[in-house]
Design an enzyme around this catalytic site. Sequence first.
Site, short mmCIF file in Angstrom:
data_model
loop_
_atom_site.label_atom_id
_atom_site.label_comp_id
_atom_site.label_asym_id
_atom_site.label_seq_id
_atom_site.Cartn_x
_atom_site.Cartn_y
_atom_site.Cartn_z
N THR A 42 0.83 -1.21 0.00
CA THR A 42 0.00 0.00 0.00
C THR A 42 0.86 1.26 0.00
O THR A 42 0.37 2.33 -0.34
CB THR A 42 -0.94 0.05 1.22
OG1 THR A 42 -0.17 -0.26 2.39
CG2 THR A 42 -2.09 -0.95 1.10
N ASP A 43 2.14 1.14 0.37
CA ASP A 43 2.94 2.37 0.52
C ASP A 43 3.15 3.10 -0.80
O ASP A 43 2.94 4.30 -0.90
CB ASP A 43 4.27 2.12 1.27
CG ASP A 43 5.26 1.21 0.55
OD1 ASP A 43 4.85 0.48 -0.38
OD2 ASP A 43 6.44 1.23 0.92
N SER A 132 13.58 -5.65 6.14
CA SER A 132 14.18 -4.37 5.75
C SER A 132 15.56 -4.10 6.34
O SER A 132 15.81 -3.05 6.95
CB SER A 132 13.22 -3.23 6.10
OG SER A 132 13.59 -2.15 5.32
N GLU A 166 18.00 4.62 -2.03
CA GLU A 166 17.70 3.26 -2.50
C GLU A 166 17.09 3.28 -3.90
O GLU A 166 17.42 2.46 -4.75
CB GLU A 166 16.78 2.53 -1.50
CG GLU A 166 16.57 1.07 -1.87
CD GLU A 166 16.24 0.15 -0.70
OE1 GLU A 166 16.48 0.52 0.47
OE2 GLU A 166 15.74 -0.96 -0.97
N ASP A 178 9.69 1.33 4.63
CA ASP A 178 10.83 0.79 5.37
C ASP A 178 11.62 1.91 6.05
O ASP A 178 11.94 1.84 7.24
CB ASP A 178 11.77 0.02 4.44
CG ASP A 178 11.07 -1.11 3.71
OD1 ASP A 178 9.89 -1.37 4.03
OD2 ASP A 178 11.69 -1.71 2.82
#
Length: 404
Positions: A42-43, A132, A166, A178
């Site tokens: 969902t992020d 993570s 990232e 994360d």
Amino acid sequence: MNRSDLQQRQASVRQVFEQRFGSAPTLWCRAPGRVDLMGSHTDYNLGHVLTMPIGFDTWIAARPRAGRLVRLHTMNLDAENSFSLEALAPDSGHRWSNYLRGVAQVLQAEGLETAGFDGVIHSTVPIGSGLSSSAALECAAATVFEALGGWRLEPARKALLCQRAENQFVGVNCGILDQYTSCAGEQDCALLLDCRDLSSRRVRLPASLQVVICDTRSKRELAGSEYGRRRAQCEAGARQLGLQALRDITVEQFRQRAPELPAEVARRCRFIVEENERVLQLAAALEAADFGAIGRLTAESFQGACSLYEIGAPAMDAMMRAMTAAPGVVGARQAGAGFGGCMVAFVEASRVAAFAAAVGEAYFAATQVRPEVHPVAAAAGAGLLALDLPASASGTGKPAGPAF
Ligand code: ADP
Ligand code: MG
């Protein structure tokens, strides 16, 4: 980890540091891994996630050095790498170092001063299992640069910069979950995160419930390529529905408009829209200690992850069966991106030992693989390590560093 385990861990990191770099570290930074309690994928759809920083964390023991060189050793991979802060480029031969190189580069691009250091990395976050370890490494690195540079970042901004590292430098198109959890986490509570405005509110878990991570120990082979495909399908679905993000439609509205979408895209989008709503419902269920709702919502999440979003794996099915049959279980579901890796259960606190034993047995019987079962509590977000150091592990008798 209890205090003596922590001291032992610190002593062994210090010893490695002294062996590699000839003197003791002067700065200790840490950042935690995380587990999502609800909200798979969902992020990046700018929705909600119920997330929890965990006691597994990544430490960087550091010592500033004159000049622009960063020299690193990671105990987890038994590998070394150095780079200059003047010429930051990815190193395909030492991919792990790109997480730190990338953080240095995004900080510099923001005009923040970066300084050279010697560092030893030690992590208790299982690497590549969906808890993570990558964000923990980035956020610990940002904390080192922060402490050496003499500036401070708000947790949400620090998280965004680590995510950018990232995304742009390492080349992994992850959402903000994360890094946000690792930077902004707080002890003793989960966070209900809004991935659009990066606000979060604390959610207390019932004292009678324990969060337990169950690691299938299966490789997440498809995670990279399939993650990208899912993300593209969500974006295509949102575009076709005229939405900025899937966050912007309710379950009811989506039901009516789903026929506008190709079947597979509709299934992916349906999962996200429903999962997003489940996040809010699970937060409420935990706050009300409504065990029935916790069981139902977690089961629906797993079902949707397998049949609609198709991020399941045979090992996850076997683990789900083991978890849901074990004594004390209240709810269980996938964690992380899926495709294997870790899963998560809510377990009656008084029955955790029996739960762990039963899961271990049932999962082994089904797969011939011994799972890892870890009860976890919410830990603080990235920062300086709060420990008063014992005397030097190598017996140099030097005084301990400052207690942070
Ligand atoms: P996850 O974040 O779920 O653990 P990722 O594939 O996103 O899995 O990140 C794992 C990668 O992060 C490793 O392959 C390695 O490059 C890097 N990494 C994480 N922790 C460490 C560590 N302690 N030492 C060196 N590299 C690490
Ligand atoms: Mg990662």
